[in-house]
Design an enzyme around this catalytic site. Structure first.
Site, short mmCIF file in Angstrom:
data_model
loop_
_atom_site.label_atom_id
_atom_site.label_comp_id
_atom_site.label_asym_id
_atom_site.label_seq_id
_atom_site.Cartn_x
_atom_site.Cartn_y
_atom_site.Cartn_z
N GLY A 3 0.82 -1.20 0.00
CA GLY A 3 0.00 0.00 0.00
C GLY A 3 0.86 1.25 0.00
CD1 TRP B 112 -9.23 0.16 -1.85
CD2 TRP B 112 -11.25 -0.32 -1.07
NE1 TRP B 112 -9.49 -1.14 -2.17
CE2 TRP B 112 -10.72 -1.48 -1.71
CE3 TRP B 112 -12.53 -0.39 -0.50
CZ2 TRP B 112 -11.41 -2.67 -1.78
CZ3 TRP B 112 -13.21 -1.59 -0.58
CH2 TRP B 112 -12.67 -2.72 -1.22
CD GLN C 98 -15.10 7.41 -1.57
OE1 GLN C 98 -15.81 8.33 -1.20
NE2 GLN C 98 -15.58 6.23 -1.89
N GLY C 99 -11.20 10.92 0.33
CA GLY C 99 -11.08 12.33 0.69
C GLY C 99 -9.80 12.97 0.22
CD GLU D 33 -11.94 14.93 3.97
OE1 GLU D 33 -11.41 14.36 4.94
OE2 GLU D 33 -11.95 14.45 2.82
CG HIS E 199 -16.48 6.49 6.85
ND1 HIS E 199 -17.65 7.09 6.43
CD2 HIS E 199 -15.48 7.21 6.29
CE1 HIS E 199 -17.36 8.11 5.64
NE2 HIS E 199 -16.05 8.20 5.54
NE ARG F 133 -14.04 10.29 8.97
CZ ARG F 133 -13.15 9.74 8.16
NH1 ARG F 133 -12.35 8.79 8.62
NH2 ARG F 133 -13.04 10.13 6.90
CG HIS G 181 -13.13 4.25 7.60
ND1 HIS G 181 -13.19 3.86 6.29
CD2 HIS G 181 -12.51 5.48 7.61
CE1 HIS G 181 -12.64 4.80 5.52
NE2 HIS G 181 -12.22 5.78 6.30
NE ARG H 235 -8.39 7.99 10.01
CZ ARG H 235 -8.98 8.33 8.87
NH1 ARG H 235 -8.45 9.29 8.12
NH2 ARG H 235 -10.09 7.73 8.47
CG LEU I 68 -4.32 8.89 2.48
CD1 LEU I 68 -4.70 9.38 1.09
CD2 LEU I 68 -4.06 7.39 2.46
#
Length: 516
Positions: free
Chosen positions: A17, A48, A50-51, A117, A235, A281, A340, A375, A381
């Site tokens: 990854g 995977w 997206q943000g 976000e 998530h 979240r 998630h 988080r 990332l």
């Protein structure tokens, strides 16, 4: 550290990854062997995402503001020094990604286009094509890896056990052809675990099947310290369309104005938190979970905020919705919380070193302390690339290297019962979803530990079981609610628990035996 260990083996990275490939590229031109359980990129949760990636790259933003948001989201237990290091080095890592060919979105003046976000005070999310950051980043890194001669990638190889000699990690045992072929032993001077998270230990998850805690479990079984295991982030807006794994509806939808409603059309988050849909979240996940449990359902309504622009702005989510027979332009999207991200993992220091000599970890498999109990969106990332780069620097400064790791076939290795292992995994996922999910309480957690105690399988399953036991025991021992960990029998934060947790598997097993 024995002389035998120093003389043999090279650098082995487990995981194909973002963290693994970035670390391998940063180690160039030193020879590196990357072991990937699937074709690189395919089994990676990072593909995977997206943000996007969070970094303070605009003139209006600063590392200190990013740090403050990270600390606030982490619910009191963020390692501030580690988080400060991450946010300060983040912009430089974004520029590294640009150099590797990642096509981040730009505005008309050529500057990086930024979005906001949940729980971020500034627009600092660097994206690609709206919701395709993970895929685009991985495609660029894979291309860079393919043209780097110092990197040897071996795909479809499931790492399952670490070799330890004189208290130091000296190699890896892996199973060829995703567990169907021969077992191979890779001697190594340095091993970096970059295997991703544990989401697939839950029945409802956004994670691929490779995210089953293998790397964390291997490290735990080898004696490494596992930190903050109880903190799992759910998530809030996975698409509730009976798919495994569940596609997710990116946080950016809510950042761009989408609202959460129940079947009656009521916006229920306004009564729960002042930030409503942009609350942290864990709060949004519990709000949605409560609506579903009450039979009112939960839906993401993008009709007014995004409307006809949906296919262009968020093509991945749009495709998933249309495949499920839902047109998000004209209809609300059914959503539910899904496992998630794991804030916990293998304890590491600022250079990615674990408690075992010769073993490093980065990405979701690691626990640096930067996420605390919860988080901050798109910091995952960022953490992966910052600490993968630091691992590369640490290994290089220690002169580890030499020839690529050459595998040795393990003679007489017994075959695993794959069908039995699949049944155990199915049972384990049900237990985790039911008893160690969004809401937890003592009886359910104890029952989960009791059920896990009777499960036995091959090395890969034992890795998953080890992590599941550590998550469950950590949740039982933390008699409070904080961040991603919510105890219905201990619903408030307790000052006595305003600290990180740490467990070794051997100690955990002793405690579990006394509990059950």
């Amino acid at each position: 550290m024995s002389t035998n260990r120093v003389e043999k083996g090279g650098i082995v990275i487990i995981g194909g990854g973002l963290a693994g490939l970035f670390c391998a590229l940063k180690l160039s031109p030193r020879p590196v062997t990357v072991l990937a359980s699937a074709p690189i990129g395919e089994g990676a949760s990072s593909a995977w995402a997206q943000g996007g990636i969070a970094a303070a790259v605009s003139d209006e933003d600063s590392a200190e503001e990013h740090l403050a948001d990270t600390i606030a989201a982490g619910a009191g237990i963020v390692d501030v020094d580690m988080a400060r290091l991450m946010v300060r080095e983040g912009p430089e890592r974004v520029h590294d990604l640009l150099a590797y060919g990642v096509p981040f979105d730009r505005d008309l003046e050529g500057r990086l286009a930024l979005s906001r976000e949940a729980a971020h005070s500034q627009r600092r999310i660097v994206r690609v094509g709206g919701d395709m950051a993970g895929r685009a980043i991985m495609e660029a890194l894979i291309a860079a890896v393919r043209r780097t001669p110092s990197i040897t990638v071996i795909e479809n190889l499931q790492a399952e056990r670490l070799l330890v000699e004189d208290g130091a990690v000296c190699g890896v045992v892996a199973h060829a052809d995703r567990g169907q072929g021969a077992r191979l032993r890779f001697p190594a001077r340095a091993v970096a675990i970059c295997t991703g998270g544990i989401g697939h230990l839950y029945r409802l998850t956004t994670n691929p099947s490779e995210a089953s805690g293998t790397g964390t479990g291997m490290a735990a079984r080898a004696g490494a310290v596992i930190a903050d295991a109880e903190f799992v982030q759910f998530h809030p807006t996975a698409l509730d369309v009976s798919r495994d794994p569940a596609p997710l509806a990116t946080e950016a939808l809510r950042g761009d104005g989408a609202t959460l409603i129940n079947r009656a059309g009521d916006r229920f988050m306004q009564a729960i938190h002042p930030d409503a849909e942009l609350a942290p979240r864990d709060i949004v996940a519990r709000g949605i979970f409560a609506e579903i449990q009450a039979g009112r359902g939960a839906f993401l309504d993008c009709r007014q905020a995004i409307g006809d622009h949906f296919p262009q702005m968020f093509p991945t989510v749009y495709r998933h919705c249309m495949e499920a027979g839902i047109d998000p332009v004209t209809a609300p999207i059914p959503v539910a919380p899904a496992a998630h991200y794991h804030m916990g993992g293998i304890w590491t220091d600022a250079d990615g070193r674990t408690s075992l000599t010769g073993l490093y970890a980065a990405g979701e498999a690691a626990c640096t302390g930067v996420h605390g109990a919860n988080r901050l969106a798109s910091n995952s990332l960022l953490e992966a690339v910052v600490f993968a780069a630091r691992i590369a620097l640490s290994i290089a400064s220690g002169n580890a290297g030499g020839a690529p790791a050459e595998p040795i076939v393990e003679e007489g290795a017994s075959a695993d019962d794959h069908e039995a292992d699949r049944r155990i995994m199915a049972d384990l996922r049900d237990i985790m979803n039911r008893n160690v999910g969004v809401l937890r309480e003592s009886a359910g957690l104890t029952g989960a530990l009791r059920a896990m105690a009777t499960m036995r399988g091959g090395d890969s399953i034992e890795n998953s079981l080890a992590v599941a036991r550590l998550v469950t025991l950590g949740a039982l021992l933390r008699e409070e609610s904080r961040g991603g960990h919510f105890r219905s029998d201990w619903p408030a934060e307790e000052q006595a628990f305003e600290r990180r947790s740490a467990l070794k598997l051997a100690d955990a097993e002793t405690m579990i035996a006394d509990i059950i």
